[in-house]
Scaffold this motif. Structure first.
Motif, mmCIF file in Angstrom:
data_model
loop_
_atom_site.group_PDB
_atom_site.id
_atom_site.type_symbol
_atom_site.label_atom_id
_atom_site.label_comp_id
_atom_site.label_asym_id
_atom_site.label_seq_id
_atom_site.Cartn_x
_atom_site.Cartn_y
_atom_site.Cartn_z
ATOM 1 N N THR A 64 0.890 -1.176 0.065
ATOM 2 C CA THR A 64 -0.111 0.055 0.046
ATOM 3 C C THR A 64 0.925 0.993 0.032
ATOM 4 O O THR A 64 1.691 1.207 0.696
ATOM 5 N N SER A 65 0.636 1.949 -1.032
ATOM 6 C CA SER A 65 1.519 3.413 -1.105
ATOM 7 C C SER A 65 0.865 4.295 0.115
ATOM 8 O O SER A 65 -0.112 4.509 0.640
ATOM 9 N N GLN A 66 1.904 5.232 0.731
ATOM 10 C CA GLN A 66 1.768 6.066 1.608
ATOM 11 C C GLN A 66 1.941 7.628 0.886
ATOM 12 O O GLN A 66 2.201 8.735 1.718
ATOM 13 N N GLY A 67 2.571 7.346 -0.110
ATOM 14 C CA GLY A 67 2.490 8.742 -1.109
ATOM 15 C C GLY A 67 4.117 9.121 -1.274
ATOM 16 O O GLY A 67 4.235 10.146 -1.809
ATOM 17 N N SER A 68 4.828 8.003 -1.058
ATOM 18 C CA SER A 68 6.346 8.180 -1.423
ATOM 19 C C SER A 68 6.406 8.132 -2.978
ATOM 20 O O SER A 68 5.735 7.208 -3.698
ATOM 21 N N GLN A 69 7.396 9.176 -3.396
ATOM 22 C CA GLN A 69 7.502 9.136 -4.875
ATOM 23 C C GLN A 69 9.141 9.135 -5.160
ATOM 24 O O GLN A 69 9.656 10.153 -5.019
ATOM 25 N N ILE A 70 9.797 8.053 -5.544
ATOM 26 C CA ILE A 70 11.195 8.245 -5.551
ATOM 27 C C ILE A 70 11.550 8.210 -7.194
ATOM 28 O O ILE A 70 12.193 9.236 -7.552
ATOM 29 N N VAL A 71 10.931 7.524 -8.272
ATOM 30 C CA VAL A 71 11.175 7.667 -9.638
ATOM 31 C C VAL A 71 9.912 7.152 -10.336
ATOM 32 O O VAL A 71 9.274 6.482 -9.665
ATOM 33 N N PRO A 72 9.798 7.624 -11.446
ATOM 34 C CA PRO A 72 8.760 7.281 -12.097
ATOM 35 C C PRO A 72 8.796 5.567 -12.272
ATOM 36 O O PRO A 72 9.684 4.908 -12.430
ATOM 37 N N TYR A 73 7.425 5.191 -12.039
ATOM 38 C CA TYR A 73 7.175 3.747 -11.923
ATOM 39 C C TYR A 73 7.578 3.071 -13.040
ATOM 40 O O TYR A 73 8.494 1.854 -12.913
ATOM 41 N N ARG A 74 7.312 3.280 -14.424
ATOM 42 C CA ARG A 74 7.810 2.474 -15.316
ATOM 43 C C ARG A 74 9.231 2.527 -15.810
ATOM 44 O O ARG A 74 9.671 1.599 -16.101
ATOM 45 N N TRP A 75 9.934 3.593 -15.354
ATOM 46 C CA TRP A 75 10.968 3.496 -15.276
ATOM 47 C C TRP A 75 11.867 2.725 -14.522
ATOM 48 O O TRP A 75 12.844 1.926 -14.940
ATOM 49 N N ASP A 316 -0.075 10.788 1.599
ATOM 50 C CA ASP A 316 -1.630 9.943 1.572
ATOM 51 C C ASP A 316 -1.801 10.160 3.043
ATOM 52 O O ASP A 316 -1.732 8.893 3.621
ATOM 53 N N ILE A 317 -2.677 10.988 3.517
ATOM 54 C CA ILE A 317 -2.853 10.900 4.906
ATOM 55 C C ILE A 317 -3.850 9.879 5.450
ATOM 56 O O ILE A 317 -3.693 9.097 6.390
ATOM 57 N N VAL A 318 -4.895 9.616 4.485
ATOM 58 C CA VAL A 318 -5.874 8.534 4.858
ATOM 59 C C VAL A 318 -5.042 7.296 4.859
ATOM 60 O O VAL A 318 -5.683 6.481 5.700
ATOM 61 N N ALA A 319 -4.369 6.984 3.885
ATOM 62 C CA ALA A 319 -3.569 5.653 3.914
ATOM 63 C C ALA A 319 -2.875 5.523 5.108
ATOM 64 O O ALA A 319 -2.821 4.332 5.671
ATOM 65 N N LEU A 320 -2.275 6.566 5.585
ATOM 66 C CA LEU A 320 -1.457 6.541 6.763
ATOM 67 C C LEU A 320 -2.519 6.050 8.146
ATOM 68 O O LEU A 320 -1.946 5.334 8.873
ATOM 69 N N GLY A 321 -3.651 6.585 8.028
ATOM 70 C CA GLY A 321 -4.671 6.124 8.920
ATOM 71 C C GLY A 321 -4.774 4.625 8.946
ATOM 72 O O GLY A 321 -4.942 3.989 10.024
ATOM 73 N N HIS A 322 -5.219 4.272 7.874
ATOM 74 C CA HIS A 322 -5.220 2.548 7.375
ATOM 75 C C HIS A 322 -4.028 2.013 7.971
ATOM 76 O O HIS A 322 -4.141 1.151 8.945
ATOM 77 N N LEU A 323 -2.802 2.483 7.684
ATOM 78 C CA LEU A 323 -1.546 1.842 7.867
ATOM 79 C C LEU A 323 -1.194 1.524 9.514
ATOM 80 O O LEU A 323 -1.010 0.498 9.875
ATOM 81 N N GLU A 324 -1.630 2.691 10.081
ATOM 82 C CA GLU A 324 -1.484 2.810 11.579
ATOM 83 C C GLU A 324 -2.424 2.049 12.378
ATOM 84 O O GLU A 324 -2.300 0.985 13.010
#
Length: 594
Positions: A64-75, A316-324
């Motif tokens: 599940t993504s928490q909003g982290s963006q390192i590099v374009p996914y396809r790359w 992604d704040i809502v995802a972080l609520g799920h994650l916690e």
């Protein structure tokens, strides 16, 4: 040193942030012991332990993504290694970096077979590869050709090496025409116009990634199993988000990744006890937002006016609520006698009495599956390396564009030209959560999710456990949120030492090597020896388990840890070191049972 205390419970709940505590809640069905992973990668048989999660929960946590963006996914799917035509994401390369390869699936999860904790997130029409907390907080130990995958355990990965090699791969793709042409063809970018656009995007991404690498390069490579997470978070907020280059400091206080079970049940988390939980779950959301800011959460502090600033980010704040909330239902692992060998229960009973004498005052025992368990932080300065705690407590920074704006957690106070680094980082995290109506509603939703997860976990324990007297719940609401934000926090005196660390319950400790907060001791047996007899140099990163000493095999591995380097001291924590050898063996056997 005196430290100013913020005046609302938010500040008490979010004093400093942690690279820890993420999970996603769903209704839980316990998983039987030794459940095989679906489609395991490689020849080794890898199984999971009964930690209270079913397979769907585990997959959600991993991917599940928490909003982290390192590099374009396809790359990331097609990028080659810098000095090879092999894909960067190949299983062999991922293993070298200490991360855990994973097969595609099951179902809709991880369709492209990313490693555990690597995620896909979409933003403004672009898919990004990022990391979740599972990348750093999922462990595996191997013994006699079998593997135990342990959720919430510290990873044996090297993020610093991962990111340095990723940047090198981007730079090589930009500089080597043949490599670029293979990259473009794999992405379907074949026309001159498409390739020029790709070159421009690659140049921007490579420049930005190289700048981040330079900013967060430590003086000494921490190697596998360690990272200065606070140093990275501080730099990303104090330097990048504020655009204040002079605030930069090398992240030179690496620590072992904390283990995550029981995190929501603690009153304070992080090695230095600097991130309180509560009230209302605000502390939990805030430290998780801060964690994402350190792993490519894209925070910018901008448009500052006397009434405040804006804090756009990709979190992604809502995802972080799920994650916690999901993490609340995670139990510590128990020793698997089928894989690791039988326990000597008579010896363990002798060790239990020794534990009561030597350890229990600081490391309080708990019931690992009790949903009502609560852990009060036991803060002690036992002479271990002070670098991490001191770096957090002493960090100061120029406030830049924040100068003159309100300190959200200390209204009506305003920033001067300089303030504590932790105060500014908390300002960034709370700003992400509360500075806009949309963010505030997302934060409220996250609080409600955490509340519902707590109720679900207690329901799971119904019939086996009873709530303590006076146990109450308050469902988060906008009215209650406003009340909490406006209520002054109780005064708390600063600690007498700048280097206190938290002593937590030791359930599951057998699965969390290397030991001490900075990972400077390879095994529990080594920790029970006088400091002069502990290994001064040893290898880190091998997954091979030593059930006798209880730790990873340390005479081989991808990283060499030298305890003479700054931040790496293996001194302190002398409890049990003067016991006779037979008593040490008994104590060690008992620790395996926790």
């Amino acid at each position: 040193m005196t430290r100013t205390r913020a005046r609302t419970p938010v500040a008490a709940a979010v004093a400093v942030l942690t690279l820890a505590a993420c999970a996603l809640w769903q209704p839980i069905k316990p998983t039987p012991d030794n459940t095989p992973l679906p489609d395991p990668v490689g020849p080794m048989s890898v199984v999971t332990l009964d930690q209270g999660w079913d397979q769907s929960t585990r997959m959600s946590y991993w991917f599940t993504s928490q909003g982290s963006q390192i590099v374009p996914y396809r790359w990331f799917l097609v990028l080659e290694q810098a000095h090879s035509t092999e894909r960067f994401r190949s299983d062999a390369h991922i293993e070298q970096l200490g991360y855990l390869p994973a097969a595609p699936g099951p179902g809709a999860w991880n369709p492209d077979g990313l490693p555990v904790g690597f995620t896909k997130a979409s933003s403004k029409g672009q898919d990004w590869m990022g990391m979740s907390c599972a990348a750093c907080h999922t462990g595996q130990i191997n013994y006699k050709g079998r593997g135990l995958r342990i959720d919430g355990a510290p990873a044996l990965s090297s993020f610093d090496r991962f990111y340095a090699e990723l940047v090198a791969a981007l730079q090589a793709t930009q500089a080597d025409e043949a490599k670029f042409q293979r990259f473009a063809a794999a992405l379907g970018q074949t026309s001159p116009a498409q390739q020029q656009a790709l070159r421009d995007d690659l140049a921007r991404q490579t420049r930005d990634s190289a700048a981040r690498l330079a900013l967060n390069r430590p003086t000494y490579d921490p190697g596998h199993a360690r990272l200065d997470a606070f140093g990275n978070i501080f730099n990303e907020v104090l330097v990048t988000a504020l655009d204040q280059p002079s605030n930069a400091r090398p992240p030179n206080a690496p620590v072992s990744y904390p283990f995550l079970w029981d995190t929501p049940q603690h009153d304070k988390v992080q090695w230095n006890g600097s991130a309180p939980n509560g009230p209302l779950g605000l502390g939990e959301v805030t430290r998780n937002v801060g964690e994402v800011l350190g792993v490519f959460g894209g925070l910018h502090i901008e448009d500052c006016k006397p009434q405040g600033c804006s804090y756009p980010s990709t979190v992604d704040i809502v995802a972080l609520g799920h994650l916690e909330g999901w993490l609340r239902s995670l139990w510590s692992p128990q020793w698997d006698e089928k894989v690791l060998g039988p326990l000597d229960r008579e010896l363990a009973r002798k060790g239990e009495a020794i534990y009561g004498q030597q350890c229990a005052k600081c490391h309080l025992p708990i019931e690992r599956t009790n949903p009502y368990r609560r852990i009060t932080a036991q803060m002690h300065d036992v002479g271990t390396d002070p670098a991490m705690a001191t770096a957090v407590a002493m960090r100061q920074a120029l406030t830049g564009r924040l100068q003159g704006t309100p300190i959200i957690t200390s209204l009506p106070k305003r920033f001067g030209d300089k303030d504590g680094g932790a105060t500014i980082v908390v300002q960034g995290a709370v700003g992400v959560m509360l500075s806009t109506k949309e963010a505030r509603m997302a934060t409220l939703r996250a609080l409600i999710i955490q509340y519902e997860a707590q109720l679900a976990d207690e329901l799971r324990g119904a019939g086996q456990f009873k709530a303590p007297a006076g146990w109450t719940h308050e469902k988060p609401s906008e009215e209650l949120l406003n009340k909490v934000l406006a209520t002054p926090a109780p005064h708390e005196d600063p600690p007498p030492s700048l280097a206190p660390y938290k002593a937590r319950p030791l359930n599951g400790i057998w699965a969390t090597a290397p030991y001490l907060h900075n990972g400077s001791v390879p095994s529990l047996w080594a920790l029970l020896q006088p400091v002069a007899q502990r290994p001064a140099r040893f290898f880190v990163g091998s997954r091979e388990f030593d059930p006798v000493r209880v730790g990873q095999v340390s005479d081989q591995g991808p990283s060499l840890l030298d305890t003479s380097l700054p931040g790496n001291s293996n001194g302190g924590h002398l409890a049990g070191t003067t016991l006779p050898e037979a008593d040490k063996r008994a104590l060690l056997e008992y620790l395996k049972t926790l």
